[in-house]
Write a protein that holds these residues in place. Sequence first.
Motif, short mmCIF file in Angstrom:
data_model
loop_
_atom_site.label_atom_id
_atom_site.label_comp_id
_atom_site.label_asym_id
_atom_site.label_seq_id
_atom_site.Cartn_x
_atom_site.Cartn_y
_atom_site.Cartn_z
N LYS A 1 4.64 -21.96 7.88
CA LYS A 1 3.19 -21.79 7.95
C LYS A 1 2.50 -22.37 6.71
O LYS A 1 2.88 -22.06 5.59
CB LYS A 1 2.88 -20.30 8.08
N ARG B 1 -2.26 -17.56 -0.24
CA ARG B 1 -1.42 -18.75 -0.38
C ARG B 1 -2.03 -19.75 -1.36
O ARG B 1 -1.30 -20.45 -2.08
CB ARG B 1 -1.23 -19.40 1.00
N LYS C 1 -3.42 -4.64 5.17
CA LYS C 1 -3.93 -6.01 5.06
C LYS C 1 -5.46 -6.02 5.14
O LYS C 1 -6.04 -5.32 5.96
CB LYS C 1 -3.35 -6.83 6.21
N ASP D 1 3.02 -12.19 1.85
CA ASP D 1 1.73 -12.81 1.49
C ASP D 1 0.55 -11.85 1.37
O ASP D 1 -0.45 -12.17 0.74
CB ASP D 1 1.40 -13.96 2.45
N ASN D 2 0.65 -10.70 2.03
CA ASN D 2 -0.41 -9.67 1.90
C ASN D 2 0.14 -8.39 2.48
O ASN D 2 1.21 -8.37 3.10
CB ASN D 2 -1.71 -10.10 2.62
N ASP E 1 2.65 -10.76 6.39
CA ASP E 1 2.14 -9.48 6.95
C ASP E 1 3.18 -8.36 7.02
O ASP E 1 3.00 -7.41 7.79
CB ASP E 1 1.56 -9.69 8.37
#
Length: 471
Positions: free
Chosen positions: A139, A87, A302, A284-285, A44
């Motif tokens: 994570k 992911r 996001k 990741d985004n 994030d």
Amino acid sequence: MSQVHRARLAAAGVLAAAASTAPLLAAGSPDSECPNILLILSDDAGYVDFGFQGSKEFPTPNLDRLAQSGVVFTQGYVSASVSSPSRAGLMTGRYQQRFGHEFNHPGTSPVDSVGMALSEQTMADALSARGYSTCAIGKWHLGQAPRYHPLRRGFDEFYGYLGGSRSYFPYKKRPGKGNRAMRNWDFEPDPPNSYVTGTLTGEAVSFIERHAEEPFFLYLSFTAVHGPMHALDGDLQAFEHIEKKGRRTLAGMTAALDRGVGRVLQALEETDQLDNTFIIFLNDNGGATNNHSDNGPLRGMKGSKWEGGIRVPFLMSWSGVLPEGARYEQPIISLDVFPTALAAAGAPVDALRTLDGVNLLPFLQGEASDPPHDTLFWRRGVAAAVRQGDWKLIRVSGSPPLLFNLADDPGETTNLARRRSRIAARLLERLEAWEADLAEPDWYQAKTWENYQIRKHQMNIVGRDAERALP
Ligand code: CA
């Protein structure tokens, strides 16, 4: 240039040209020259919230050093604007909608029913089959049931959290299973007085020290800088000059992340592995609506198909093989990480044909000058997007299509869909052709999220405050 470097360059060159029909999962021990592969993921983060992305507010000397040692992508995408599907794409090298992973994991039960489809091989499966020691730290968010556990998806070791976000400080009461620290198959308490970013860093350093003698694949998936907004006191004090509390906290969380990356690089250096480690870092985004992140010139955040949802900080570094201090301007996507890592590990390139990602090594080494991708695609329920060349089309249910020329209008301010209707029609057609090969989603998202997605893509939602009003 050292002999080791020459050997590696030769190996990478051969990879670019080699043709073979050996299966991807062909067993075998890796060549002693095969590099370690270190994949570091942040969560994030804002597009411009690292020094190497232009931040003057958040110093990130370690990430900047890493960026300087390799190639920074100026148009690096992820395959989804939310965590779990992104992911799934990263781990499999395939558009996650091909195997039903279109949506984020629902927060409600039965949580055990969802996970990354067992039909898919992961990059850990493939690297493990090549003899790599594999480890996932941090994570996971690809399924909480035992069948979806990292140790069932190609990893030899795991320390981390199965869910999507958790407290950075130890829980006072025992949390739900997605938030509990887990070592391999066993839950364990958080270390006393710990901070998650530091804990994950320590685990990564330990793995690197224990595996100095053989090629490894380490997937280091930090929870930073996803909410909750928790920073260490010392890190907050260093940013007292930042007036807004949320932004100050994010600066502190980012500092801890950068310090973690620095410790990992130092561990590689001290164990004499830094020059033989292929390092990939990405987020990741897009920067989230709720963590005070900054996506700079990019529209949206996001969860959206705007550039601010899908274009991320992204770099690769491999000493002696990839250029240093370079920028790569063509669009690439997180799906490329798997095949690029496999090629680095000496897998035959033919074996990568079932993947949507491409091996980027020849492009980064200047052996291939075409764009790696003709077209890129995104879809999560009601909102989809397609990019071909500089043209990008966003299609949202119930609304006319949006068309932008990203070379002229990187902030996606001017919808050209009517003026350039033939281009819009062509892109819609491409998108529909891609969709014809996708699977039915294995699970769906709540209607609320569909509504938010529709509203996020209205042209009259302008500016961060308006964007943040729609989670
Ligand atoms: Ca995320």
